[in-house]
Design a protein around this motif. Sequence first.
Motif, PDB file in Angstrom:
ATOM      1  N   GLU A 288      17.504   6.372   6.576  1.00  0.00           N
ATOM      2  CA  GLU A 288      16.790   5.313   7.284  1.00  0.00           C
ATOM      3  C   GLU A 288      15.281   5.499   7.113  1.00  0.00           C
ATOM      4  N   PRO A 289      14.569   4.492   6.558  1.00  0.00           N
ATOM      5  CA  PRO A 289      13.120   4.644   6.348  1.00  0.00           C
ATOM      6  C   PRO A 289      12.342   4.618   7.667  1.00  0.00           C
ATOM      7  N   ARG A 290      11.312   5.428   7.722  1.00  0.00           N
ATOM      8  CA  ARG A 290      10.374   5.327   8.841  1.00  0.00           C
ATOM      9  C   ARG A 290       9.418   4.168   8.615  1.00  0.00           C
ATOM     10  N   GLN A 291       9.118   3.907   7.341  1.00  0.00           N
ATOM     11  CA  GLN A 291       8.172   2.854   6.984  1.00  0.00           C
ATOM     12  C   GLN A 291       8.453   2.397   5.563  1.00  0.00           C
ATOM     13  N   ILE A 292       8.300   1.084   5.303  1.00  0.00           N
ATOM     14  CA  ILE A 292       8.416   0.541   3.958  1.00  0.00           C
ATOM     15  C   ILE A 292       7.168  -0.293   3.683  1.00  0.00           C
ATOM     16  N   ALA A 293       6.527  -0.041   2.556  1.00  0.00           N
ATOM     17  CA  ALA A 293       5.297  -0.754   2.213  1.00  0.00           C
ATOM     18  C   ALA A 293       5.399  -1.348   0.825  1.00  0.00           C
TER      19      ALA A 293
ATOM     20  N   ARG B  58       5.379  -5.691 -15.819  1.00  0.00           N
ATOM     21  CA  ARG B  58       5.395  -5.904 -14.376  1.00  0.00           C
ATOM     22  C   ARG B  58       6.826  -5.897 -13.863  1.00  0.00           C
ATOM     23  N   VAL B  59       7.045  -5.197 -12.761  1.00  0.00           N
ATOM     24  CA  VAL B  59       8.327  -5.299 -12.077  1.00  0.00           C
ATOM     25  C   VAL B  59       8.258  -6.522 -11.168  1.00  0.00           C
ATOM     26  N   ASP B  60       9.422  -6.946 -10.664  1.00  0.00           N
ATOM     27  CA  ASP B  60       9.426  -8.132  -9.801  1.00  0.00           C
ATOM     28  C   ASP B  60       8.911  -7.808  -8.402  1.00  0.00           C
ATOM     29  N   THR B  61       9.514  -6.815  -7.757  1.00  0.00           N
ATOM     30  CA  THR B  61       9.046  -6.363  -6.445  1.00  0.00           C
ATOM     31  C   THR B  61       9.095  -4.846  -6.419  1.00  0.00           C
ATOM     32  N   LEU B  62       8.056  -4.227  -5.824  1.00  0.00           N
ATOM     33  CA  LEU B  62       7.978  -2.772  -5.731  1.00  0.00           C
ATOM     34  C   LEU B  62       7.667  -2.394  -4.291  1.00  0.00           C
ATOM     35  N   LEU B  63       8.543  -1.606  -3.678  1.00  0.00           N
ATOM     36  CA  LEU B  63       8.377  -1.175  -2.297  1.00  0.00           C
ATOM     37  C   LEU B  63       8.432   0.350  -2.222  1.00  0.00           C
ATOM     38  N   ARG B  64       7.675   0.930  -1.306  1.00  0.00           N
ATOM     39  CA  ARG B  64       7.716   2.369  -1.079  1.00  0.00           C
ATOM     40  C   ARG B  64       8.319   2.630   0.295  1.00  0.00           C
ATOM     41  N   ALA B  65       9.344   3.458   0.348  1.00  0.00           N
ATOM     42  CA  ALA B  65      10.037   3.764   1.600  1.00  0.00           C
ATOM     43  C   ALA B  65       9.819   5.223   1.969  1.00  0.00           C
ATOM     44  N   GLU B  66       9.298   5.443   3.173  1.00  0.00           N
ATOM     45  CA  GLU B  66       9.105   6.790   3.683  1.00  0.00           C
ATOM     46  C   GLU B  66      10.294   7.156   4.559  1.00  0.00           C
ATOM     47  N   THR B  67      10.993   8.248   4.228  1.00  0.00           N
ATOM     48  CA  THR B  67      12.154   8.674   5.007  1.00  0.00           C
ATOM     49  C   THR B  67      12.022  10.154   5.356  1.00  0.00           C
ATOM     50  N   ASP B  68      12.905  10.631   6.227  1.00  0.00           N
ATOM     51  CA  ASP B  68      12.898  12.049   6.585  1.00  0.00           C
ATOM     52  C   ASP B  68      13.300  12.918   5.399  1.00  0.00           C
ATOM     53  N   GLU B  69      13.948  12.322   4.418  1.00  0.00           N
ATOM     54  CA  GLU B  69      14.397  13.076   3.240  1.00  0.00           C
ATOM     55  C   GLU B  69      13.422  12.963   2.075  1.00  0.00           C
ATOM     56  N   GLY B  70      12.361  12.218   2.241  1.00  0.00           N
ATOM     57  CA  GLY B  70      11.385  12.079   1.175  1.00  0.00           C
ATOM     58  C   GLY B  70      10.927  10.649   1.001  1.00  0.00           C
ATOM     59  N   THR B  71      10.077  10.420   0.003  1.00  0.00           N
ATOM     60  CA  THR B  71       9.535   9.097  -0.299  1.00  0.00           C
ATOM     61  C   THR B  71      10.241   8.525  -1.519  1.00  0.00           C
ATOM     62  N   TYR B  72      10.622   7.245  -1.442  1.00  0.00           N
ATOM     63  CA  TYR B  72      11.331   6.588  -2.534  1.00  0.00           C
ATOM     64  C   TYR B  72      10.609   5.293  -2.903  1.00  0.00           C
TER      65      TYR B  72
END
Length: 294
Positions: free
Chosen positions: A34-39, A54-68
Motif C-alpha cells: 500500500e503506497p503512502r504517497q503517489i506522485a 515518452r511514456v504515456d503516464t509515469l507515477l512514483r509510489a512511496e511504500t514501506d517496502e520501497g519506492t516504485y
Amino acid sequence: MVGSSHEALHRIFQKDPALLTRALQRVLHVPFPEPRQIAALNVDLTEIEPVERRVDTLLRAETDEGTYLFVIESQGKVDDRKRGSWPYYLSYLYEKYRCEPVLIVVTQNSATAKWASRPIRLGFRDWHSLTVRPLVLGPDNVPVVADEQAAVRDVPVAVLSAMTHGRGRQAPAILESLATALQTIDDETAAVFAQFVDSCLADPQAKQMWRDLMTATQYFWRHPLAEQVREEGREEGRAEAKAEMILHMLQWRGIEVPDTVRDRVNACTDLNQLEVWAQCAMHAKDATELFAAD
C-alpha cells in the motif's frame, strides 16, 4: 480535454492514482504494498534531441517496502516496436531514479492484451540478459461493473469498467450504473470521469447513450465535453433533444415505447418536466412509469 481513448486509458490513473494500486491488488492479484504517497512525474524520457521517447503516464509510489515507478502505457493494437522501447523505458528510469520500475499496459482489446502480456526476453535461447514482464489491464480481467451499488462503492473502478467494456449488450447496464454513481461524487471529478468514458466508447450507439445519460445530469452542461456536444447542434431545440434522449434511453434499455407515451414525450416543451422524465427513464421497467409522479 481528453480527445481519445489512448489518452483516457492511462490518464485515469493520473486522476485517481489509488485506482492503480487497487487494480494491481484486486484485478491482477499482485501483492503490491500500500503506497503512502503517489506522485506524477515528467513523462519525457528524451536523452538526445533527435531521439525523443515518452511514456504515456509515469507515477512514483512511496511504500514501506520501497519506492516504485509505475510506467503506464495505453496500447490500442499489437506493435512489435514495443519489444525494444518498453525495456528501454524501464532501464532508463531505473538509471535515472534508482528505484524499481513496473510496466503496466492498459488496453480495450483482448488480442492486444494477450500480446502485451507475453514476456519480452532479450538474449539467446538458454540465457536471457533481460526479461520484461508487463502487467496488463484489459477486457479479460477488468471486472464488469453493471450494478449501481457496486459502482457507487468504487466509482474509479466503475469508470475503468465502462472504458474497457462499454459496448454490446452489456453497455446499457454498465453505463446506467456509472451514471448513477457519478452523481455521488464531486461535480469536477465526475465531469472528468465522464469525459474519459466518452473518449473510450468506440460503439456509436453506446457513445450516444452515454451522452444522453450525461445530458440528464447538471454537471455535464458545465464541462468542456458539453461544448463539443453543442457544436454538433444538440443544444438547439433542447426540449426536442431531451425528448429524443428519453425515448432513446427507453429503447436502448429494451423497453417497448407505445405511441401514446412517444406522443406525450414529444409534445412536451417543459424542460423541468422532461428532466423528471429523463431521470425516471434511467430506472423505469415500463414506459408508462415515466408519468407515475405526474
